[in-house]
Scaffold this motif. Structure first.
Motif, PDB file in Angstrom:
ATOM      1  N   ASP A 254      43.465  36.166  32.738  1.00  0.00           N
ATOM      2  CA  ASP A 254      42.266  36.865  33.200  1.00  0.00           C
ATOM      3  C   ASP A 254      41.341  35.878  33.915  1.00  0.00           C
ATOM      4  O   ASP A 254      41.212  34.727  33.509  1.00  0.00           O
ATOM      5  CB  ASP A 254      41.512  37.506  32.037  1.00  0.00           C
ATOM      6  CG  ASP A 254      42.221  38.716  31.464  1.00  0.00           C
ATOM      7  OD1 ASP A 254      43.294  39.078  31.968  1.00  0.00           O
ATOM      8  OD2 ASP A 254      41.699  39.292  30.506  1.00  0.00           O
TER       9      ASP A 254
ATOM     10  N   PHE B  44      37.466  35.030  35.193  1.00  0.00           N
ATOM     11  CA  PHE B  44      36.060  35.290  34.900  1.00  0.00           C
ATOM     12  C   PHE B  44      35.230  34.661  36.010  1.00  0.00           C
ATOM     13  O   PHE B  44      35.240  33.444  36.190  1.00  0.00           O
ATOM     14  CB  PHE B  44      35.659  34.699  33.539  1.00  0.00           C
ATOM     15  CG  PHE B  44      36.318  35.386  32.383  1.00  0.00           C
ATOM     16  CD1 PHE B  44      35.655  36.367  31.678  1.00  0.00           C
ATOM     17  CD2 PHE B  44      37.617  35.050  32.003  1.00  0.00           C
ATOM     18  CE1 PHE B  44      36.270  37.009  30.613  1.00  0.00           C
ATOM     19  CE2 PHE B  44      38.227  35.680  30.936  1.00  0.00           C
ATOM     20  CZ  PHE B  44      37.552  36.664  30.245  1.00  0.00           C
TER      21      PHE B  44
ATOM     22  N   ALA C 101      34.864  38.873  43.718  1.00  0.00           N
ATOM     23  CA  ALA C 101      36.148  39.133  43.059  1.00  0.00           C
ATOM     24  C   ALA C 101      37.298  39.225  44.050  1.00  0.00           C
ATOM     25  O   ALA C 101      38.457  39.090  43.667  1.00  0.00           O
ATOM     26  CB  ALA C 101      36.059  40.415  42.242  1.00  0.00           C
TER      27      ALA C 101
ATOM     28  N   ARG D 146      43.459  40.599  35.169  1.00  0.00           N
ATOM     29  CA  ARG D 146      42.190  41.337  35.180  1.00  0.00           C
ATOM     30  C   ARG D 146      41.098  40.374  35.618  1.00  0.00           C
ATOM     31  O   ARG D 146      41.153  39.183  35.353  1.00  0.00           O
ATOM     32  CB  ARG D 146      41.904  41.890  33.792  1.00  0.00           C
ATOM     33  CG  ARG D 146      42.912  42.955  33.443  1.00  0.00           C
ATOM     34  CD  ARG D 146      42.812  43.551  32.084  1.00  0.00           C
ATOM     35  NE  ARG D 146      41.676  43.200  31.282  1.00  0.00           N
ATOM     36  CZ  ARG D 146      41.358  43.807  30.162  1.00  0.00           C
ATOM     37  NH1 ARG D 146      42.083  44.804  29.722  1.00  0.00           N
ATOM     38  NH2 ARG D 146      40.322  43.445  29.453  1.00  0.00           N
TER      39      ARG D 146
ATOM     40  N   TRP E 281      36.980  39.691  35.588  1.00  0.00           N
ATOM     41  CA  TRP E 281      35.747  40.022  34.874  1.00  0.00           C
ATOM     42  C   TRP E 281      34.546  39.426  35.594  1.00  0.00           C
ATOM     43  O   TRP E 281      34.506  38.232  35.876  1.00  0.00           O
ATOM     44  CB  TRP E 281      35.803  39.474  33.445  1.00  0.00           C
ATOM     45  CG  TRP E 281      36.865  40.116  32.636  1.00  0.00           C
ATOM     46  CD1 TRP E 281      38.145  39.684  32.458  1.00  0.00           C
ATOM     47  CD2 TRP E 281      36.746  41.332  31.906  1.00  0.00           C
ATOM     48  NE1 TRP E 281      38.840  40.551  31.657  1.00  0.00           N
ATOM     49  CE2 TRP E 281      38.001  41.579  31.299  1.00  0.00           C
ATOM     50  CE3 TRP E 281      35.716  42.237  31.699  1.00  0.00           C
ATOM     51  CZ2 TRP E 281      38.246  42.689  30.497  1.00  0.00           C
ATOM     52  CZ3 TRP E 281      35.956  43.336  30.914  1.00  0.00           C
ATOM     53  CH2 TRP E 281      37.210  43.552  30.316  1.00  0.00           C
ATOM     54  N   LYS E 282      33.571  40.294  35.902  1.00  0.00           N
ATOM     55  CA  LYS E 282      32.279  39.814  36.388  1.00  0.00           C
ATOM     56  C   LYS E 282      31.515  39.384  35.146  1.00  0.00           C
ATOM     57  O   LYS E 282      31.430  40.134  34.175  1.00  0.00           O
ATOM     58  CB  LYS E 282      31.527  40.923  37.117  1.00  0.00           C
ATOM     59  CG  LYS E 282      32.260  41.440  38.334  1.00  0.00           C
ATOM     60  CD  LYS E 282      31.459  42.471  39.086  1.00  0.00           C
ATOM     61  CE  LYS E 282      31.322  43.749  38.310  1.00  0.00           C
ATOM     62  NZ  LYS E 282      30.646  44.819  39.036  1.00  0.00           N
ATOM     63  N   THR E 283      30.986  38.184  35.181  1.00  0.00           N
ATOM     64  CA  THR E 283      30.315  37.627  34.012  1.00  0.00           C
ATOM     65  C   THR E 283      28.913  37.171  34.403  1.00  0.00           C
ATOM     66  O   THR E 283      28.753  36.364  35.311  1.00  0.00           O
ATOM     67  CB  THR E 283      31.108  36.428  33.454  1.00  0.00           C
ATOM     68  OG1 THR E 283      32.464  36.821  33.269  1.00  0.00           O
ATOM     69  CG2 THR E 283      30.527  35.952  32.145  1.00  0.00           C
TER      70      THR E 283
ATOM     71  N   CYS F 281      26.887  38.946  29.694  1.00  0.00           N
ATOM     72  CA  CYS F 281      27.425  40.290  29.910  1.00  0.00           C
ATOM     73  C   CYS F 281      28.733  40.196  30.685  1.00  0.00           C
ATOM     74  O   CYS F 281      28.852  39.378  31.595  1.00  0.00           O
ATOM     75  CB  CYS F 281      26.448  41.137  30.718  1.00  0.00           C
ATOM     76  SG  CYS F 281      24.900  41.438  29.893  1.00  0.00           S
ATOM     77  N   PHE F 282      29.682  41.045  30.310  1.00  0.00           N
ATOM     78  CA  PHE F 282      30.970  41.110  30.993  1.00  0.00           C
ATOM     79  C   PHE F 282      31.170  42.525  31.519  1.00  0.00           C
ATOM     80  O   PHE F 282      30.848  43.488  30.854  1.00  0.00           O
ATOM     81  CB  PHE F 282      32.125  40.795  30.026  1.00  0.00           C
ATOM     82  CG  PHE F 282      32.056  39.443  29.415  1.00  0.00           C
ATOM     83  CD1 PHE F 282      32.599  38.349  30.056  1.00  0.00           C
ATOM     84  CD2 PHE F 282      31.443  39.253  28.186  1.00  0.00           C
ATOM     85  CE1 PHE F 282      32.538  37.095  29.482  1.00  0.00           C
ATOM     86  CE2 PHE F 282      31.380  38.008  27.601  1.00  0.00           C
ATOM     87  CZ  PHE F 282      31.931  36.917  28.255  1.00  0.00           C
ATOM     88  N   GLU F 283      31.740  42.610  32.703  1.00  0.00           N
ATOM     89  CA  GLU F 283      32.068  43.909  33.285  1.00  0.00           C
ATOM     90  C   GLU F 283      33.340  43.717  34.105  1.00  0.00           C
ATOM     91  O   GLU F 283      33.429  42.791  34.915  1.00  0.00           O
ATOM     92  CB  GLU F 283      30.915  44.356  34.186  1.00  0.00           C
ATOM     93  CG  GLU F 283      31.071  45.709  34.794  1.00  0.00           C
ATOM     94  CD  GLU F 283      29.846  46.062  35.623  1.00  0.00           C
ATOM     95  OE1 GLU F 283      29.981  46.148  36.859  1.00  0.00           O
ATOM     96  OE2 GLU F 283      28.757  46.240  35.037  1.00  0.00           O
ATOM     97  N   GLU F 284      34.330  44.560  33.877  1.00  0.00           N
ATOM     98  CA  GLU F 284      35.572  44.404  34.630  1.00  0.00           C
ATOM     99  C   GLU F 284      35.339  44.764  36.088  1.00  0.00           C
ATOM    100  O   GLU F 284      34.717  45.785  36.403  1.00  0.00           O
ATOM    101  CB  GLU F 284      36.685  45.269  34.035  1.00  0.00           C
ATOM    102  CG  GLU F 284      38.041  44.940  34.617  1.00  0.00           C
ATOM    103  CD  GLU F 284      39.193  45.543  33.847  1.00  0.00           C
ATOM    104  OE1 GLU F 284      40.331  45.225  34.196  1.00  0.00           O
ATOM    105  OE2 GLU F 284      38.962  46.327  32.908  1.00  0.00           O
ATOM    106  N   ALA F 285      35.824  43.908  36.981  1.00  0.00           N
ATOM    107  CA  ALA F 285      35.653  44.140  38.411  1.00  0.00           C
ATOM    108  C   ALA F 285      36.642  45.192  38.876  1.00  0.00           C
ATOM    109  O   ALA F 285      37.765  45.258  38.389  1.00  0.00           O
ATOM    110  CB  ALA F 285      35.867  42.841  39.179  1.00  0.00           C
TER     111      ALA F 285
END
Length: 113
Positions: free
Chosen positions: A16, A18, A65, A74, A76-78, A91-95
């Motif tokens: 993954d 980040f 990304a 995967r 992850w926007k962090t 905070c984490f959000e999947e791109a």
């Protein structure tokens, strides 16, 4: 890839990716604080949430990304928001995946999936 530079990139053992964007705030920006500790903590919490939201939006807007698309992992926007020395929010959000799509006239454009 993308417009500009992100602050950091980490690749986990799982593969993954980040993408990390760091936003800093100063305690002075939130003064004067309410007299009670709960009020002070709430003001700092909202400040951290705002900084984190700005960081996630920047990753999306500048398409950071895009560089890691197609690697099969995967992404992850962090967001790392920091106010003072001890107030931190991560905070984490999947791109969303971006793909190249060929149009009828042979041109390519990037689209979200």
């Amino acid at each position: 890839a993308g417009d500009g530079r992100f602050d950091a990139h980490l690749r986990a053992a799982t593969g993954d990716d980040f993408i990390v964007e760091i936003k800093l705030g100063r305690l002075q920006d939130f003064e004067p604080f309410p007299e009670d500790a709960a009020g002070k903590n709430e003001r700092i919490k909202k400040g951290l949430e705002n900084l984190a939201a700005k960081a996630l939006a920047q990753i999306e807007e500048k398409k950071y990304a895009k560089k890691f698309q197609g690697a099969g992992s995967r992404i992850w926007k962090t967001a790392l928001a920091i106010i003072g020395r001890t107030n931190i929010l991560i905070c984490f959000e999947e791109a969303r995946n971006w793909i190249l799509v060929e149009s009828d006239d042979g041109q390519y454009e990037v689209k979200k999936t």
